[in-house]
Design a protein around this motif. Structure first.
Motif, mmCIF file in Angstrom:
data_model
loop_
_atom_site.group_PDB
_atom_site.id
_atom_site.type_symbol
_atom_site.label_atom_id
_atom_site.label_comp_id
_atom_site.label_asym_id
_atom_site.label_seq_id
_atom_site.Cartn_x
_atom_site.Cartn_y
_atom_site.Cartn_z
ATOM 1 N N ARG A 43 14.827 -63.501 -14.794
ATOM 2 C CA ARG A 43 14.347 -64.314 -13.678
ATOM 3 C C ARG A 43 15.361 -64.268 -12.526
ATOM 4 N N ALA A 96 15.042 -62.035 -8.205
ATOM 5 C CA ALA A 96 14.892 -62.729 -6.919
ATOM 6 C C ALA A 96 14.520 -61.791 -5.758
ATOM 7 N N ALA A 142 10.967 -60.426 -6.157
ATOM 8 C CA ALA A 142 9.979 -61.507 -6.030
ATOM 9 C C ALA A 142 9.790 -61.842 -4.548
ATOM 10 N N ARG A 154 8.124 -64.614 -11.125
ATOM 11 C CA ARG A 154 8.922 -65.463 -10.248
ATOM 12 C C ARG A 154 8.216 -65.723 -8.922
ATOM 13 N N GLY A 170 10.283 -67.722 -16.637
ATOM 14 C CA GLY A 170 10.535 -66.837 -15.509
ATOM 15 C C GLY A 170 9.782 -67.186 -14.239
ATOM 16 N N ALA A 208 7.319 -69.721 -11.381
ATOM 17 C CA ALA A 208 7.579 -70.731 -10.370
ATOM 18 C C ALA A 208 6.612 -71.905 -10.453
#
Ligand code: G6P
Length: 441
Positions: free
Chosen positions: A231, A235, A238, A339, A363, A365
């Motif tokens: 995860r 970033a 994502a 994510r 992982g 949101a």
């Protein structure tokens, strides 16, 4: 303790100049226990050469199968008989005696390769190898043997359609310890043992032919630490996915292409959602990530066609709302989608456990929509639980999950996260092996 694992799939992947132990799933979960005692893993060699490979302290005994054996044992008995039956798809269930003979022969070959690996504690996995515990027991009566069935165990009326039903149960009962993901599967297995073999069953055990076999519900989890790392690393990717979506809310679905996964029903629910809530048409994008699977089997080829046709129709009607990726994505890419996603659609028609929902919990949101018919439903009650057959209900649930009050959503997310951690796969492995080794045979 030396562990000898039997599983259809080998725990390896090819890299430049050799082999590496697989990064995900069962292989990664069992690896620490295998490495400690110099363990062995017995698996099918899809290359057909056979032989033994030693990689990073793990010995892999590769069982070569002829194309005919693969077609009958794997393509036939395992995936056209046991798989559909276990998932309750009686209309997809097929039976041929020749498949059963090949299944017996391959189970014997696996068992013998495992016995040849020397002394150790045997751990047999899944529906491909249900006869192996008994075969090992016959040759080595004092052996310590565990068995884990990773898919659902259906109710007796469905299971009884299998002409070899009694032999499958008898094969499994060669073990000392038998594990399933839920108490419901345990009850169904016990009902089969009682009805088909006249076995005595009670709380956590089956007694048959003078032996007592422990039967437990031990739900599998994911490697939560690995998921957390994935995860973090995801970033930038994502961010890129969100940018490219131009401010649309993001939904994700991730599955092997399989009729048990409810992909067609999910897409139907999504299409209804867009039809019913027009203001979302340009505000949402669903990424359906579908991994090719069992492509030699007719049911899977037909399903692929159906999904592709449906994707085309939805994309024509609602441009930009659906992206279908039909390929095997790397773990990094998968976690980037998790994510980036405001919600995940995890809507199998039937699933032994389901790990995608757990990966999304760690992982992702937002909150997952989760089918009531996944084993995971009983362990993740704070998810938005849905009936995947009800496309109107799915459409409403998609609306609901995208409209949740953020405080409510975050509270539920933390509860789910704690549940995923409690199921961690390292604990699952240690609990199973602990119970197996502490067990008198
Ligand atoms: C399920 C089964 C596994 C199997 C996996 C992939 O999760 O429980 O045993 O390995 O599907 O299917 P495949 O046919 O590619 O091994």
């Amino acid at each position: 303790m030396r562990l000898i694992v039997l599983a259809n799939r080998e725990p390896l992947r090819r890299v430049a100049g050799g082999w590496q132990v697989s990064v995900g799933g069962l292989a990664a979960a069992l690896y620490p226990a295998l490495r400690v005692g110099g363990g062995t893993w017995v698996a099918w060699d899809p290359g057909g050469e056979g032989g033994t490979v030693v990689v990073d302290g793990l010995r892999v005994v590769r069982v070569p199968l002829s194309p005919r054996e693969v077609a009958m044992y794997y393509g036939g008995l395992a995936n056209r008989a046991l798989w559909p039956l276990a998932h309750g798809f009686l209309e997809k269930f097929e039976w041929k005696r020749a498949w059963w003979s090949a299944y017996e022969a391959v189970n014997r070959r696996f068992s013998e390769s495992a016995l040849d690996a020397g002394d150790g504690v045997f751990w047999v996995h899944d529906y491909h190898l249900s006869l192996a515990p008994r075969m090992i027991r016959e040759r080595r009566p004092g052996a310590r043997i565990g068995f884990f069935w990773h898919i659902p165990w259906p109710s007796l009326d469905i299971f009884s359609a299998l002409p070899a039903a009694a032999a499958v149960v008898e094969g499994i009962l060669g073990a000392d310890l038998v594990g399933f993901h839920t108490p419901e599967y345990v009850r169904h297995f016990q009902a089969a043992a009682a009805a088909l073999l006249g076995a005595e069953v009670g709380d956590g055990f089956v007694r048959h032919r003078g032996r007592t076999v422990r039967v437990v519900a031990l739900p599998i989890g994911i490697d939560t630490e690995e998921a957390r790392r994935l995860r973090q690393a995801a970033a930038p990717k994502a961010h890129a996915i969100r940018e490219a979506a131009g401010g649309r809310l993001i939904l994700v679905g991730a599955d092997r292409l399989d009729y048990t996964k409810g992909i067609v029903e999910r897409l139907e629910g999504f299409s209804r959602f867009l039809a019913r809530y027009p203001r979302f048409r340009e505000r949402v994008r669903l990424f359906q990530l579908t991994t090719p699977s069992r492509t030699s089997l007719p049911a899977y080829r037909e399903l692929k066609k159906a999904i592709f046709a449906q994707v085309k129709a939805i994309s024509r009607r609602f441009p930009g709302a659906l992206v279908h990726r039909y390929e095997t994505l790397g773990r990094g890419d998968l976690f980037a989608y998790y994510r980036a996603a405001d919600a995940a659609l995890v809507t199998p028609l039937r699933d032994g456990m389901n790990l995608v929902v757990q990966e999304y919990v760690v992982g992702g949101a937002g909150l997952p929509l989760l089918s009531r018919f996944a084993g995971a439903a009983r362990y993740f009650p704070e998810a938005v639980l849905v009936n995947p057959y009800d496309s109107e209900g799915l459409a409403e649930a998609i609306f609901e999950v995208l409209s949740l009050d953020p405080e409510d959503r975050d509270e539920r997310r933390s509860a789910l996260l704690a549940r995923a951690r409690a199921l961690d796969v390292n604990r699952w492995r240690d609990a199973f092996v602990g119970a197996l080794v502490g067990e008198a045979s």
